[in-house]
Design an enzyme around this catalytic site. Structure first.
Site, PDB file in Angstrom:
ATOM      1  N   ASN A  40       0.837  -1.281   0.134  1.00  0.00           N
ATOM      2  CA  ASN A  40      -0.011  -0.111   0.099  1.00  0.00           C
ATOM      3  C   ASN A  40       0.792   1.129  -0.074  1.00  0.00           C
ATOM      4  O   ASN A  40       2.100   1.286   0.654  1.00  0.00           O
ATOM      5  CB  ASN A  40      -0.998   0.115   1.383  1.00  0.00           C
ATOM      6  CG  ASN A  40      -0.346  -0.197   2.469  1.00  0.00           C
ATOM      7  OD1 ASN A  40       0.738  -0.697   2.735  1.00  0.00           O
ATOM      8  ND2 ASN A  40      -1.175   0.472   3.590  1.00  0.00           N
ATOM      9  N   GLU A  53      -3.101  -4.484  -3.398  1.00  0.00           N
ATOM     10  CA  GLU A  53      -3.520  -5.579  -4.345  1.00  0.00           C
ATOM     11  C   GLU A  53      -3.479  -4.804  -5.823  1.00  0.00           C
ATOM     12  O   GLU A  53      -3.141  -5.195  -6.732  1.00  0.00           O
ATOM     13  CB  GLU A  53      -4.997  -5.690  -4.058  1.00  0.00           C
ATOM     14  CG  GLU A  53      -5.284  -6.488  -2.751  1.00  0.00           C
ATOM     15  CD  GLU A  53      -5.517  -5.659  -1.371  1.00  0.00           C
ATOM     16  OE1 GLU A  53      -4.698  -4.624  -1.622  1.00  0.00           O
ATOM     17  OE2 GLU A  53      -6.207  -6.061  -0.856  1.00  0.00           O
ATOM     18  N   CYS A  88     -10.243  -4.821  -0.069  1.00  0.00           N
ATOM     19  CA  CYS A  88     -11.494  -3.844   0.025  1.00  0.00           C
ATOM     20  C   CYS A  88     -12.257  -4.179  -1.258  1.00  0.00           C
ATOM     21  O   CYS A  88     -11.972  -4.528  -2.108  1.00  0.00           O
ATOM     22  CB  CYS A  88     -10.868  -2.393   0.240  1.00  0.00           C
ATOM     23  SG  CYS A  88     -10.340  -1.848  -1.316  1.00  0.00           S
TER      24      CYS A  88
HETATM   25 ZN   LIG Z   1      -8.156  -2.284  -1.773  1.00  0.00          ZN
END
Ligand SMILES: [Zn+2]
Length: 128
Positions: A40, A53, A88
């Protein structure tokens, strides 16, 4: 899949998360056997933050990859590895654009390696 999780842990170490301190790493297994890692990357303008991701998938696309098998995800506060970490909603949609419903998401739930199909995590996802 344990190896893929280990690579996600290595990617987690590169995480840039000065705001949430929630560090995430991912490892994407491509059909050709190569593994692309992601972490991230947060931003002071929070909406500009990108998840591990999507970093891995974007890097893979840039590297010319188009077929994907699985992605391992690890993350937690201050480099720990939380249990039950799932992508998410935005990342699930991003995966659905580039991966089949059989694409596997590898994570740890209750201390055990678990594998979920993308189609399970995003049933009836948006498609054009
Ligand atoms: Zn995400």
């Amino acid at each position: 899949m344990k190896d893929l999780l280990e690579k996600a842990k290595i990617a987690q170490k590169s995480s840039y998360a000065p705001y949430s301190h929630f560090n995430v790493g991912s490892a994407l297994l491509c059909k050709d056997g190569s593994v692309i890692m992601g972490c991230n990357v947060e931003n002071a303008s929070y909406g500009s933050t990108i998840c591990a991701e999507r970093v891995a998938l974007s890097s893979a696309i840039c590297a010319g990859k188009r077929e994907f098998v699985a992605m391992a995800i690890v993350g937690g506060e201050n480099m720990t590895q939380a249990d039950s970490l799932f992508p998410c909603g935005a990342c699930r949609q991003f995966m659905a654009e580039l991966c089949s419903p059989d694409f596997e998401i590898v994570t740890v739930v209750d201390g055990k390696i678990r594998i979920f199909k993308l189609g399970e995590l995003l049933p009836n996802g948006f498609k054009l």
